[in-house]
Design a protein around this motif. Structure first.
Motif, short mmCIF file in Angstrom:
data_model
loop_
_atom_site.label_atom_id
_atom_site.label_comp_id
_atom_site.label_asym_id
_atom_site.label_seq_id
_atom_site.Cartn_x
_atom_site.Cartn_y
_atom_site.Cartn_z
N SER A 15 -7.23 -1.42 2.80
CA SER A 15 -7.62 -2.68 3.44
C SER A 15 -8.75 -2.38 4.43
N HIS A 16 -9.21 -3.40 5.17
CA HIS A 16 -10.30 -3.19 6.13
C HIS A 16 -9.88 -2.30 7.30
N PHE A 17 -8.56 -1.97 7.40
CA PHE A 17 -8.10 -1.06 8.45
C PHE A 17 -8.28 0.41 8.07
N SER A 18 -8.63 0.68 6.81
CA SER A 18 -8.82 2.05 6.33
C SER A 18 -7.58 2.92 6.52
N GLU A 19 -6.40 2.33 6.32
CA GLU A 19 -5.17 3.13 6.45
C GLU A 19 -5.15 4.24 5.40
N HIS A 20 -4.54 5.39 5.78
CA HIS A 20 -4.44 6.52 4.83
C HIS A 20 -3.37 6.23 3.79
N SER A 21 -2.21 5.72 4.27
CA SER A 21 -1.08 5.47 3.41
C SER A 21 -0.93 3.95 3.24
N ALA A 22 -0.65 3.50 2.03
CA ALA A 22 -0.59 2.06 1.76
C ALA A 22 0.48 1.38 2.61
N PRO A 23 0.14 0.25 3.25
CA PRO A 23 1.15 -0.51 4.01
C PRO A 23 2.03 -1.33 3.07
N VAL A 24 3.07 -1.96 3.62
CA VAL A 24 3.93 -2.84 2.82
C VAL A 24 3.32 -4.24 2.82
N TYR A 25 3.11 -4.79 1.64
CA TYR A 25 2.56 -6.15 1.53
C TYR A 25 3.69 -7.12 1.22
N MET A 26 4.43 -7.51 2.28
CA MET A 26 5.51 -8.47 2.08
C MET A 26 4.90 -9.86 2.16
N THR A 27 4.41 -10.34 1.04
CA THR A 27 3.85 -11.69 0.98
C THR A 27 4.18 -12.28 -0.39
N SER A 28 4.55 -13.56 -0.40
CA SER A 28 4.90 -14.18 -1.68
C SER A 28 3.65 -14.57 -2.45
N SER A 29 2.61 -15.02 -1.71
CA SER A 29 1.41 -15.47 -2.43
C SER A 29 0.15 -14.97 -1.75
N THR A 59 3.74 -3.26 -5.86
CA THR A 59 4.31 -3.05 -7.20
C THR A 59 3.22 -2.50 -8.14
N ASP A 60 1.97 -2.92 -7.90
CA ASP A 60 0.86 -2.37 -8.69
C ASP A 60 0.67 -0.88 -8.40
N GLU A 61 0.82 -0.49 -7.12
CA GLU A 61 0.64 0.92 -6.78
C GLU A 61 1.75 1.76 -7.43
N PHE A 62 2.97 1.26 -7.39
CA PHE A 62 4.07 2.00 -8.03
C PHE A 62 3.80 2.15 -9.53
N ALA A 63 3.40 1.05 -10.18
CA ALA A 63 3.12 1.10 -11.62
C ALA A 63 1.97 2.08 -11.92
N LEU A 64 0.96 2.08 -11.06
CA LEU A 64 -0.19 3.00 -11.24
C LEU A 64 0.28 4.46 -11.20
N LYS A 65 1.16 4.77 -10.26
CA LYS A 65 1.64 6.15 -10.14
C LYS A 65 2.52 6.54 -11.33
N ILE A 66 3.35 5.59 -11.81
CA ILE A 66 4.19 5.87 -12.98
C ILE A 66 3.32 6.08 -14.21
N LYS A 67 2.32 5.21 -14.38
CA LYS A 67 1.41 5.33 -15.51
C LYS A 67 0.73 6.71 -15.49
N THR A 68 0.36 7.15 -14.31
CA THR A 68 -0.32 8.44 -14.18
C THR A 68 0.61 9.59 -14.53
N ILE A 69 1.82 9.58 -13.96
CA ILE A 69 2.70 10.74 -14.12
C ILE A 69 3.35 10.78 -15.51
N SER A 238 10.77 -5.75 -5.78
CA SER A 238 10.40 -6.18 -4.44
C SER A 238 9.28 -5.29 -3.90
N PRO A 239 8.30 -5.86 -3.18
CA PRO A 239 7.21 -5.05 -2.61
C PRO A 239 7.76 -3.92 -1.73
N PHE A 240 8.84 -4.19 -1.02
CA PHE A 240 9.39 -3.16 -0.13
C PHE A 240 9.93 -1.98 -0.94
#
Ligand SMILES: *Cc1c(COP(=O)(O)O)cnc(C)c1O
Length: 390
Positions: A15-29, A59-69, A238-240
């Motif tokens: 995101s625009h915060f340039s976090e190293h580790s992905a934050p939790v995106y608890m949002t419905s829409s 959930t996209d990040e989790f799927a990306l990592k599973i697809k990779t491994i 769930s995103p969490f």
């Protein structure tokens, strides 16, 4: 880079915060800057997220990592392992279709195949893991799927994945492999010809008994078909949970090395106790009847083993009651070593004959090796066996 390294480094856009580790995106829409942008996103004419039942950064990040491994073309995350299994069946099968499945199945998968799918006119035939020569005869013109788990639970029998992939292809069927037991660090079914891999992330991927989750991985067009089913029906992760499980994938390979190393040492220790043990089953012991398949398709023997004490069910019960550290619980793939007595718990609803067919002898004990120091695990097993003799 190897898959294990890429699974650590691959992550969603910062995101625009340039976090190293992905934050939790608890949002419905997700919001749009204009009516036109909303319309284009809904129509799939521009990239963008809409609603978390469809897609979410975590959930996209989790799927990306599973697809990779797993080394697949695409992956989809689901609320649980069973959501992955059920969604795959629903997306790929219709009334009149037929499944061939190896009979040694996770109990809930057995329930879906034998009691739920038949209500919608989907038929099945079970084949015996001990007689692969009979499998070809179970296929019909309407067979769409060959479904297997390897190693099996709790007997730890193996299916030769490459052979099964060739058998499925020769019969115009897809091969689906449940890889929850081995994990992608030990076995990569897609490379051996499987069309789809199903995973319960609740087990070794989480690895600490905290979060439910699952995934399906494999050919792009098949994953797209499954996504078409999951978007309106909602077996979404769930995103969490996705946030927890995506982090867990990053440590999976190092944890599996310890899990599997411990399991191998425990199996060797049990095998050395000739008088106390009827048998020990572990894919990487040369005494395993399918040792040649194990070394061909698995990088190590996995983290599970099963054994039977010489005194059968009575000695097994005394053994469990004498344990001081090991947990008696049906879960597996935990940082803590867990043991179960399948005949009186997970497989108790089967008949005695069904149990024996699944390799569940009355005194069988299943052990999932944890991450504790292996000397402490062996010490606890040793003292409990000592007490169980009396
Ligand atoms: C646990 C398990 C499942 C089901 O996964 P959940 O996450 O509990 O829904 C499916 N297959 C195997 C082999 C399992 O061990």
């Amino acid at each position: 880079m190897k898959e294990e390294s890429r699974a650590i480094r691959n992550q969603i856009k910062r995101s625009h915060f340039s976090e190293h580790s992905a934050p939790v995106y608890m949002t419905s829409s997700f919001v749009f800057s204009s009516a036109e942008e909303a319309a284009q996103t809904f129509a799939g004419e521009r990239e963008g997220l809409v609603y978390s039942r469809y897609d979410n950064p975590n959930t996209d990040e989790f799927a990306l990592k599973i697809k990779t491994i797993e080394d697949g073309e695409d992956a989809l995350s689901t609320a649980s392992g069973m959501a992955a299994v059920f969604s795959s069946f629903c997306a790929l099968l219709k009334s009149g279709d037929h499944i061939v499945a190896c009979k040694s199945l996770f109990a809930s998968t057995h329930q879906i195949i034998s009691t739920i799918l038949p209500r919608w006119g989907i038929e099945y035939s079970y084949v015996d893991i001990k007689n692969p020569g009979t499998w070809a005869g179970a296929f019909r013109d309407s067979t769409k799927i060959l479904y297997i788990e390897t190693p099996t639970n709790p007997a730890l029998d193996l299916v030769d994945i490459k052979w099964a992939a060739e058998l499925a292809a020769a019969n115009n069927a897809l091969l689906l492999v449940d890889n929850s037991f081995a994990t992608p660090c030990v076995q990569k079914p897609l490379r051996l010809g499987a069309d789809l891999v199903l995973v319960s992330a609740t087990k070794f991927i989480d690895g600490q008994g905290r979060a439910m989750g699952g995934a399906v991985c494999g050919k792009k067009e098949l994953i797209e078909d499954i996504r078409t089913f999951t978007k309106p029906t909602g077996p979404t992760m769930s995103p969490f949970n996705a946030w927890i499980l995506a982090k867990s994938v990053e440590t999976l390979s190092v944890r599996m090395e310890r899990h599997c190393g411990n399991a191998h040492k425990i199996a060797e220790y049990l095998e050395s106790l000739k008088d106390d043990i009827k048998f020990v089953k572990y894919p990487y012991l040369e005494s395993h009847p399918q040792y040649d398949i194990a070394v061909k398709q698995m990088k190590s023997g996995g983290a599970l083993l099963s054994f039977e004490l010489a005194g059968g069910i009575d000695q097994g019960a005394k053994f469990l009651n004498s344990l001081k550290m090991l947990s008696i619980t049906p879960n597996l793939g935990d940082s803590r070593t867990t043991v179960t007595h399948p005949a009186s718990t997970t497989q108790s609803r089967m008949s005695e004959t069904e149990r024996l067919e699944a390799g569940v002898t009355p005194g069988l004990i299943r052990l999932s090796a944890g991450l504790e120091d292996v000397d402490d695990i062996i010490e606890d097993i040793s003292q409990a066996i000592g007490k169980s003799r009396i």
